[in-house]
Design an enzyme around this catalytic site. Structure first.
Site, PDB file in Angstrom:
ATOM      1  N   GLU A 119      -5.372  -8.563  -1.245  1.00 47.65           N
ATOM      2  CA  GLU A 119      -6.037  -8.344   0.432  1.00 47.65           C
ATOM      3  C   GLU A 119      -7.430  -8.071  -0.255  1.00 47.65           C
ATOM      4  OE1 GLU A 119      -4.725  -5.451   3.050  1.00 47.65           O
ATOM      5  OE2 GLU A 119      -2.553  -6.024   2.548  1.00 47.65           O
ATOM      6  N   GLU A 154       0.871  -1.395  -0.039  1.00 50.07           N
ATOM      7  CA  GLU A 154       0.050  -0.082  -0.045  1.00 50.07           C
ATOM      8  C   GLU A 154       0.706   1.006  -0.078  1.00 50.07           C
ATOM      9  OE1 GLU A 154      -2.869  -0.453   3.180  1.00 50.07           O
ATOM     10  OE2 GLU A 154      -4.108  -1.631   1.915  1.00 50.07           O
TER      11      GLU A 154
HETATM   12  C1  BG6 Z   1      -4.447  -3.012   4.582  1.00 46.68           C
HETATM   13  C2  BG6 Z   1      -2.908  -3.353   5.104  1.00 46.68           C
HETATM   14  O1  BG6 Z   1      -4.398  -1.614   4.781  1.00 46.68           O
HETATM   15  O2  BG6 Z   1      -5.461  -3.234   5.311  1.00 46.68           O
HETATM   16  C3  BG6 Z   1      -3.128  -4.499   6.101  1.00 46.68           C
HETATM   17  O3  BG6 Z   1      -2.188  -3.939   4.308  1.00 46.68           O
HETATM   18  C4  BG6 Z   1      -4.222  -4.189   7.081  1.00 46.68           C
HETATM   19  O4  BG6 Z   1      -1.736  -4.376   6.818  1.00 46.68           O
HETATM   20  C5  BG6 Z   1      -5.719  -4.190   6.086  1.00 46.68           C
HETATM   21  O5  BG6 Z   1      -4.251  -4.993   8.267  1.00 46.68           O
HETATM   22  C6  BG6 Z   1      -6.851  -4.212   7.085  1.00 46.68           C
HETATM   23  O6  BG6 Z   1      -6.742  -3.115   7.688  1.00 46.68           O
HETATM   24  P1  BG6 Z   1      -7.195  -3.194   9.420  1.00 46.68           P
HETATM   25  O7  BG6 Z   1      -6.978  -1.654   9.781  1.00 46.68           O
HETATM   26  O8  BG6 Z   1      -8.552  -3.715   9.279  1.00 46.68           O
HETATM   27  O9  BG6 Z   1      -6.185  -4.167   9.774  1.00 46.68           O
END
Ligand code: BG6
Length: 522
Positions: A415, A224
């Protein structure tokens, strides 16, 4: 350079969301589609003080919650210890970051993958993962980031993890920098604010590229990379948030990313190296042209990074933005050449939600709730997660189309998923977890991806849902924002022994992978 094979076997006339009774659905995904899951060392590895690992930016970040922001701890030259809110922080230049008594730092333990990796990878194998995304912790290999020689013990740990994945025939995707920078670099010269960090990063990339040559199927440079503009600490280990700092971090990381691509290609021309952007669709609130323009401009915050990493040069809108902001920015001919020669082989994204743009002051008052400032304006057509993130599978299809049309490079969703408050319950003497919301969320997003592939012709390599095993939330530091197929019994109050339990989604995901997405029913 070996390119990805085209998916010639895609059946474009696939069976379109056949309702087979109840809520059974079918999707046709390409042969060889990469199903699996994604993690990051800073949120799950633990093993903080073991085998010579140095502290990282994430270690100095406290646990928060949806209503209580995470903080970053440091000491100033007068000996005072401070804890500043991570998002938007502006620490003084004499700040020395560290881990101090009396604070709760969730990354120090993560979910203790360091000691559970065999058990965890066996569970991924049981689900039939084709691909597992993890990150290397730079500080485990170069404890302060500045050593000349790597820490052999740290390298051995990743030898073991990769060997374990190979046992189950799981391909590995490695993110080189995922939300953690050795604290030594932050304390020496402000980490990615300073160009000297580029060389340290390249040394680390060369070390791991050579050591694990042939054992890593996909490399990602920076997780990211666009989030540094919003949270320089989380993303880059930099304690100041200004337009100038943001421009400097981006320049240094984009150059480092381009150099990393070249290093990894030199080590092995077959290496597949991608970038990673937190991506989303953005919609105009109305068809008022001013809203449409605002939406287009909002997309620049994503496209800037994609443009540089996929095309090899800074887009004109970003240079104009710097001019307007009074940012001091230039690139030498040598730097331009590095960017040009370091474009990525594929584009990867995280996708969680879409957002909305408006220019109407009345509408702008209705900012949706949501952490990380990501909630933005509320979209009246969409439901949101418990953390205020809009659930929008169609937005994923739109996003994939946009990226494919702009860049014509293979895409990888590395993701995606829903953070939920899962609970473990006892039934017939067994501990179980009914996480139907994960199943529903993932199903709708798989359907959207299949449409993007089969109807729109997008080339998509695979889908790795986030937090395939419960881990610490990046934005809030909580354990109870859970994404996993596997429940991990660690709680925010420090209780729990870390036992692993299969959730309902575990069995569902295993079935989906086994049939290559053809049966998405419960
Ligand atoms: C992304 C990141 O922003 O989202 C992860 O690459 C992160 O590291 C994921 O964990 C989900 O966000 P959060 O804040 O729910 O953990």
């Amino acid at each position: 350079m070996k390119r990805l094979e085209k998916y010639t076997e895609i059946e474009y006339n696939y069976i379109k969301w056949n309702k087979l009774g109840g809520n059974k659905t079918m999707a046709k995904l390409p042969e060889g589609f990469m199903w699996g899951g994604a993690t990051a060392a800073n949120q799950f590895e633990g093993g903080q003080f073991e085998d010579g690992r140095g502290p990282s930016s994430s270690d100095c970040t406290t646990r928060g919650s949806r209503t209580m922001p995470r903080k970053v701890t440091y000491k100033t030259s007068d000996g005072v210890i401070h804890a500043d809110v991570m998002f938007g922080m502006n620490a003084p230049e004499d700040a020395v970051y560290g881990v101090f008594e009396g604070y709760d730092y969730p990354s120090l333990q993560g979910i203790d993958f360091y000691h559970h990796y065999k058990e965890d990878i066996a569970l991924f194998g049981e689900m039939g993962f084709k691909c597992f995304r993890m990150s290397f912790n730079w500080g485990r290999i170069y404890p302060t980031g500045m050593e000349e020689e790597p820490n052999e013990k740290g390298l051995e740990f990743y030898d073991n993890v990769l060997a374990e994945c190979a046992k189950y025939d799981i391909k590995v995707m490695v993110t080189l920098s995922h939300y953690e920078t050795p604290i030594g670099l932050a304390n020496a010269w402000g980490s990615w604010k300073d160009a000297r960090t580029i060389d340290c990063f390249c040394r680390y990339v060369k070390t791991v590229g050579e050591r694990y040559n042939g054992k890593v199927a996909y490399w990602l440079t920076f997780n990211e990379i666009n989030i540094a503009a919003m949270s320089p600490w989380m993303s880059a280990g930099v304690g100041q948030t200004t337009p100038q700092v943001s421009a400097d971090i981006s320049k240094h990381q984009l150059i480092a990313s381009a150099k990393a691509v070249q290093i990894l290609h030199e080590i092995n021309p077959d290496n597949m190296v991608g970038n990673m952007v937190a991506y989303g669709a953005n919609y105009p609130y109305t068809c008022n042209p001013a809203d449409v323009l605002a939406s287009k401009q909002a997309m620049h915050t994503y496209h800037f990074y994609e443009d540089v990493q996929a095309r090899g040069y800074y887009p004109s809108y970003q240079l104009k933005k710097y001019e307007r902001e009074g940012v001091n920015f230039s690139l030498t001919d040598e730097e331009k050449e590095i960017l040009k020669n370091g474009t990525v082989d594929f584009l990867s994204i995280s996708y969680y939600m879409s957002s909305v743009s408006s220019t109407d002051p009345e509408i702008l008052k209705q900012v949706a709730e949501g952490n990380m400032g990501l909630g933005g304006l509320k979209n009246p057509y969409l439901k949101a997660s418990d953390w205020g993130w809009a659930i929008d599978p169609t937005g994923l299809r739109i996003a994939l189309n946009e990226l494919w049309e702009r860049y014509q490079k293979p895409l990888f969703v590395v993701e995606n998923s829903l953070g939920t408050q899962d609970v473990l319950v006892e039934e017939n003497g067994q501990k179980v977890c009914h996480d139907q919301a994960h199943i529903d969320y993932l199903r709708s997003h798989i359907e959207a991806m299949a449409d993007a592939i089969n109807i729109d012709g997008v080339e998509l390599i695979g889908y790795l849902p986030w937090g395939c095993i419960d881990l610490v939330s990046a934005s809030t530091g909580e354990m109870h924002k859970r994404y996993g197929f596997i429940y991990v019994d660690y709680q925010d109050d420090g209780t729990g022994e870390g036992e692993r339990y299969r959730k309902d989604s575990f069995y569902w995901w295993k079935k989906v992978i086994a049939c290559n997405g053809e049966d998405l029913s419960d």
